[in-house]
Design a protein around this motif. Structure first.
Motif, mmCIF file in Angstrom:
data_model
loop_
_atom_site.group_PDB
_atom_site.id
_atom_site.type_symbol
_atom_site.label_atom_id
_atom_site.label_comp_id
_atom_site.label_asym_id
_atom_site.label_seq_id
_atom_site.Cartn_x
_atom_site.Cartn_y
_atom_site.Cartn_z
ATOM 1 N N ALA A 45 -112.640 36.301 36.898
ATOM 2 C CA ALA A 45 -112.899 34.882 36.611
ATOM 3 C C ALA A 45 -113.583 34.213 37.802
ATOM 4 C CB ALA A 45 -111.598 34.167 36.266
ATOM 5 N N ALA A 46 -113.160 34.544 39.017
ATOM 6 C CA ALA A 46 -113.786 33.962 40.208
ATOM 7 C C ALA A 46 -115.255 34.374 40.305
ATOM 8 C CB ALA A 46 -113.029 34.395 41.464
ATOM 9 N N ALA A 47 -115.548 35.625 39.991
ATOM 10 C CA ALA A 47 -116.935 36.097 40.032
ATOM 11 C C ALA A 47 -117.782 35.402 38.971
ATOM 12 C CB ALA A 47 -116.979 37.611 39.836
ATOM 13 N N ILE A 48 -117.228 35.200 37.796
ATOM 14 C CA ILE A 48 -117.952 34.505 36.726
ATOM 15 C C ILE A 48 -118.216 33.061 37.134
ATOM 16 C CG2 ILE A 48 -117.770 33.632 34.359
ATOM 17 C CD1 ILE A 48 -116.211 36.282 33.749
ATOM 18 N N GLU A 49 -117.207 32.396 37.665
ATOM 19 C CA GLU A 49 -117.374 31.008 38.105
ATOM 20 C C GLU A 49 -118.436 30.900 39.205
ATOM 21 O OE1 GLU A 49 -113.727 29.035 39.065
ATOM 22 O OE2 GLU A 49 -112.783 29.674 37.210
ATOM 23 N N GLN A 50 -118.418 31.808 40.147
ATOM 24 C CA GLN A 50 -119.401 31.793 41.222
ATOM 25 C C GLN A 50 -120.813 31.975 40.672
ATOM 26 O OE1 GLN A 50 -118.924 34.987 44.056
ATOM 27 N NE2 GLN A 50 -120.292 34.036 45.534
ATOM 28 N N MET B 225 -121.838 31.222 37.632
ATOM 29 C CA MET B 225 -122.203 30.024 36.858
ATOM 30 C C MET B 225 -122.562 28.869 37.784
ATOM 31 S SD MET B 225 -119.515 30.339 33.716
ATOM 32 C CE MET B 225 -120.135 28.923 32.842
ATOM 33 N N ARG B 226 -121.839 28.730 38.886
ATOM 34 C CA ARG B 226 -122.135 27.643 39.829
ATOM 35 C C ARG B 226 -123.504 27.858 40.490
ATOM 36 N NH1 ARG B 226 -116.373 27.885 41.976
ATOM 37 N NH2 ARG B 226 -115.334 26.336 40.692
ATOM 38 N N ALA B 227 -123.851 29.104 40.738
ATOM 39 C CA ALA B 227 -125.130 29.420 41.379
ATOM 40 C C ALA B 227 -126.302 29.090 40.464
ATOM 41 C CB ALA B 227 -125.169 30.891 41.787
ATOM 42 N N ARG B 228 -126.060 29.063 39.202
ATOM 43 C CA ARG B 228 -127.127 28.788 38.229
ATOM 44 C C ARG B 228 -127.152 27.317 37.948
ATOM 45 N NH1 ARG B 228 -129.867 32.958 35.744
ATOM 46 N NH2 ARG B 228 -129.219 34.871 36.680
ATOM 47 N N HIS C 35 -125.580 40.605 35.178
ATOM 48 C CA HIS C 35 -124.698 40.436 36.325
ATOM 49 C C HIS C 35 -123.732 41.610 36.358
ATOM 50 C CE1 HIS C 35 -126.232 36.370 36.662
ATOM 51 N NE2 HIS C 35 -126.082 36.298 35.352
ATOM 52 N N PHE C 36 -123.379 42.026 37.559
ATOM 53 C CA PHE C 36 -122.497 43.176 37.719
ATOM 54 C C PHE C 36 -121.279 42.765 38.536
ATOM 55 C CE2 PHE C 36 -121.271 46.918 40.330
ATOM 56 C CZ PHE C 36 -120.808 47.721 39.305
ATOM 57 N N PHE C 37 -120.107 43.036 38.018
ATOM 58 C CA PHE C 37 -118.861 42.777 38.726
ATOM 59 C C PHE C 37 -118.214 44.132 39.014
ATOM 60 C CE2 PHE C 37 -114.202 41.989 38.447
ATOM 61 C CZ PHE C 37 -114.077 41.300 39.644
ATOM 62 N N ASP C 38 -118.165 44.495 40.278
ATOM 63 C CA ASP C 38 -117.629 45.788 40.692
ATOM 64 C C ASP C 38 -116.106 45.734 40.736
ATOM 65 O OD1 ASP C 38 -117.086 48.267 41.746
ATOM 66 O OD2 ASP C 38 -118.173 47.940 43.610
ATOM 67 N N THR C 39 -115.475 46.410 39.810
ATOM 68 C CA THR C 39 -114.010 46.416 39.737
ATOM 69 C C THR C 39 -113.388 47.535 40.566
ATOM 70 O OG1 THR C 39 -114.046 47.810 37.768
ATOM 71 C CG2 THR C 39 -114.005 45.422 37.416
ATOM 72 N N SER C 40 -114.202 48.344 41.219
ATOM 73 C CA SER C 40 -113.662 49.518 41.917
ATOM 74 C C SER C 40 -112.734 49.168 43.080
ATOM 75 C CB SER C 40 -114.792 50.423 42.402
ATOM 76 O OG SER C 40 -115.570 49.777 43.387
ATOM 77 N N ALA C 41 -112.839 47.961 43.623
ATOM 78 C CA ALA C 41 -111.982 47.570 44.742
ATOM 79 C C ALA C 41 -110.628 47.021 44.287
ATOM 80 C CB ALA C 41 -112.696 46.530 45.599
ATOM 81 N N ILE C 42 -110.442 46.845 42.994
ATOM 82 C CA ILE C 42 -109.184 46.314 42.467
ATOM 83 C C ILE C 42 -108.221 47.473 42.225
ATOM 84 C CG2 ILE C 42 -108.114 45.039 40.569
ATOM 85 C CD1 ILE C 42 -110.845 43.598 40.284
ATOM 86 N N ALA C 43 -107.015 47.345 42.732
ATOM 87 C CA ALA C 43 -106.023 48.423 42.639
ATOM 88 C C ALA C 43 -105.442 48.512 41.234
ATOM 89 C CB ALA C 43 -104.916 48.206 43.658
ATOM 90 N N ILE C 44 -105.986 49.415 40.453
ATOM 91 C CA ILE C 44 -105.486 49.698 39.108
ATOM 92 C C ILE C 44 -104.731 51.021 39.193
ATOM 93 C CG2 ILE C 44 -106.149 50.221 36.717
ATOM 94 C CD1 ILE C 44 -106.708 47.324 37.482
ATOM 95 N N THR C 45 -103.518 51.048 38.690
ATOM 96 C CA THR C 45 -102.703 52.261 38.743
ATOM 97 C C THR C 45 -103.207 53.258 37.704
ATOM 98 O OG1 THR C 45 -100.806 50.915 39.384
ATOM 99 C CG2 THR C 45 -100.352 53.159 38.619
ATOM 100 N N PRO C 46 -103.629 54.448 38.148
ATOM 101 C CA PRO C 46 -104.145 55.427 37.186
ATOM 102 C C PRO C 46 -103.039 55.977 36.296
ATOM 103 C CG PRO C 46 -104.043 56.385 39.379
ATOM 104 C CD PRO C 46 -103.653 54.943 39.511
#
Length: 94
Positions: free
Chosen positions: A84-89, A91-94, A42-53
């Protein structure tokens, strides 16, 4: 240190790092999308989350980073809820 050792100009550090991370993300997303070959990846794309460089000249904690690999607690908190939301989603799909 690796960029300096290879003579890469400081002005190119951020664009190069961005390119490499984007390429890695693309490869991981492609692997995860191939459910027949990799059914449990499974891949969770973190690029859309605003992390301060971090500042380019920093040698310690800067922005949301402790060093060039590890986030600060605040940085991890920014990732925690959507991850956590992506992981829960998943797990629910499985």
């Amino acid at each position: 240190p690796s960029l300096q050792a290879h003579g890469i100009a400081q002005a190119d550090w951020l664009p190069l790092a961005t390119l490499l991370i984007r390429k890695l993300g693309g490869m991981l997303a492609a692997i995860a999308a191939d459910g027949a070959s990799f059914p449990n990846v499974h891949f969770f794309d973190t690029s859309a989350i605003a992390i301060t460089p971090a500042a380019l000249d920093s040698e310690g904690t800067s922005g949301d980073w402790v060093n060039e690999i590890h986030l600060t607690r605040a940085g991890y908190r920014k990732l925690a809820v959507p991850w956590a939301a992506a992981i829960e989603q998943t797990m629910r799909a499985r």
